[in-house]
Write an enzyme that holds these catalytic residues in place. Structure first.
Site, PDB file in Angstrom:
ATOM      1  N   PRO A 122       0.821  -1.207   0.000  1.00  0.00           N
ATOM      2  CA  PRO A 122       0.000   0.000   0.000  1.00  0.00           C
ATOM      3  C   PRO A 122       0.858   1.261   0.000  1.00  0.00           C
ATOM      4  CG  PRO A 122      -0.057  -1.068   2.133  1.00  0.00           C
ATOM      5  CD  PRO A 122       0.611  -2.018   1.196  1.00  0.00           C
ATOM      6  N   GLU A 123       0.411   2.262  -0.741  1.00  0.00           N
ATOM      7  CA  GLU A 123       1.097   3.540  -0.810  1.00  0.00           C
ATOM      8  C   GLU A 123       0.219   4.605  -0.147  1.00  0.00           C
ATOM      9  OE1 GLU A 123       2.739   4.263  -4.736  1.00  0.00           O
ATOM     10  OE2 GLU A 123       2.900   2.104  -5.105  1.00  0.00           O
TER      11      GLU A 123
ATOM     12  N   LYS B 289       3.624   6.712   3.802  1.00  0.00           N
ATOM     13  CA  LYS B 289       2.971   5.400   3.834  1.00  0.00           C
ATOM     14  C   LYS B 289       2.886   4.826   5.238  1.00  0.00           C
ATOM     15  CE  LYS B 289       5.968   3.809   0.790  1.00  0.00           C
ATOM     16  NZ  LYS B 289       6.646   2.879  -0.149  1.00  0.00           N
TER      17      LYS B 289
ATOM     18  N   ARG C 245      -0.382 -12.800   5.071  1.00  0.00           N
ATOM     19  CA  ARG C 245       1.015 -13.179   4.837  1.00  0.00           C
ATOM     20  C   ARG C 245       1.922 -12.903   6.035  1.00  0.00           C
ATOM     21  NH1 ARG C 245       1.170 -10.626  -1.317  1.00  0.00           N
ATOM     22  NH2 ARG C 245      -0.361 -12.073  -2.206  1.00  0.00           N
TER      23      ARG C 245
ATOM     24  N   ARG D 100      20.613  13.633  -4.616  1.00  0.00           N
ATOM     25  CA  ARG D 100      20.781  12.213  -4.393  1.00  0.00           C
ATOM     26  C   ARG D 100      21.826  11.562  -5.284  1.00  0.00           C
ATOM     27  NH1 ARG D 100      18.535  13.294  -0.365  1.00  0.00           N
ATOM     28  NH2 ARG D 100      17.009  12.070   0.785  1.00  0.00           N
TER      29      ARG D 100
ATOM     30  N   ARG E 259      11.495  -5.456  -9.050  1.00  0.00           N
ATOM     31  CA  ARG E 259      10.094  -5.183  -9.362  1.00  0.00           C
ATOM     32  C   ARG E 259      10.009  -4.843 -10.848  1.00  0.00           C
ATOM     33  NH1 ARG E 259       8.845  -0.963  -4.559  1.00  0.00           N
ATOM     34  NH2 ARG E 259      11.063  -0.541  -4.857  1.00  0.00           N
TER      35      ARG E 259
END
Length: 296
Positions: free
Chosen positions: A2-3, A61, A125, A172, A282
């Site tokens: 979930p975001e 989140k 899970r 970054r 991903r």
């Protein structure tokens, strides 16, 4: 996982159903659900008994329930939803869910609109869990549970600084999508909404952040805020029955996704088939025409 929109949907439901209620008892049905509470399930239950939930909070989140007023020296219940965690409000007499992990019952006197219900943490899970932590000053201001005090503000936070977040991303020295997922630069954006924001901004996720202009940074973060706001209005993005609100209902923003999960389907903007690429174990989805890859 979930975001921000999905977590905010849950937070709003908790704010409606459990805030201003006092905890009568806590039952821990599976030890993994409290593994982040290092003192164990017995201490977790004892720490909550008799405490009043005074607010449901979120940053990015991350979701937590403040106890007894959210004082600087107070505590909060931090919720890790993991891949399948659900915070459900259920009638006290309703049969238990198959994967019920924690039950929180309340001392209702009938005055609260949700009297007669309890809070259940259900997790198929068992990657998620609940834990109690002290509230401490956070890097971006405010009080957060200690394990997440390093989390930056998110684009939907009223105190969010767009220019500060753009500057943090440009410092970054990495790829743009990796920077968007770095919760210490800007929080709340995960794989789904990063792909959607990049598609709207016409930027490829592999663009080096040192080559990102301030205008491009503002564009992609504004797009992230817009797409997450639209997702929130539709209850978030649910790809299966594991992502639900406190009443067990799924969101339906997955029907509006332009890039994420749309491999080989035509780009809604130019008609070019959406491309899937591997990314950090991903997948990333982008339009090869609208979002050309830029080399370092």
């Amino acid at each position: 996982m979930p975001e921000l929109p999905e977590v905010e949907v849950v937070r709003r439901g908790l704010a409606d159903h459990v805030v201003d209620r006092t905890i009568a008892r806590v039952e821990v049905a599976h030890p993994r659900a409290v593994r982040r509470h290092l003192e164990g399930g017995g201490d977790f239950a004892a720490r909550l008994q008799g405490r009043t939930i005074t607010a449901a909070r979120r940053r990015g989140k991350y979701l937590w329930l403040e106890l007894d007023g959210g004082r600087p020296d107070g505590d909060a219940v931090l919720a890790h939803l993991g891949m399948s965690g659900q915070m459900l409000v259920a009638a006290a007499g309703r049969p238990d869910e198959k994967h019920l992990r924690i039950r929180i019952a309340f001392t209702d006197d009938g005055a609260h609109p949700s009297s007669g219900t309890e809070l259940r943490f259900v997790d198929q899970r068992t990657f998620g869990g609940l834990s109690v932590h002290p509230l401490v000053p956070a890097v971006g201001g405010g009080l957060l549970p200690a394990p997440v005090a390093h989390i930056a503000r998110d684009p939907m936070d009223p105190a969010f600084s767009l220019d500060d977040a753009v500057a943090a991303i440009r410092r970054r020295r990495t790829e743009l999508k990796r920077a968007l997922l770095d919760q210490t630069a800007v929080s709340g954006i995960g794989n789904i909404y990063a792909d959607e924001a990049l598609w709207r901004a016409r930027l490829h996720g592999a663009r080096p952040t040192e080559k990102l202009t301030r205008a491009q940074g503002r564009t992609v973060l504004t797009a992230a805020a817009e797409v997450m706001d639209e997702a929130l209005a539709q209850g978030g993005t649910s790809f299966d029955a594991l992502y639900v609100n406190v009443n067990g209902a799924s969101g339906y923003f997955d029907r509006s996704l332009a890039a994420y999960g749309q491999a080989d389907r035509p780009c809604p903007r130019c008609g070019t088939p959406i491309r899937r690429e591997s990314f950090m174990n991903r997948s990333s989805f982008s339009c090869p025409r609208c979002q050309p890859r830029q080399r370092r």
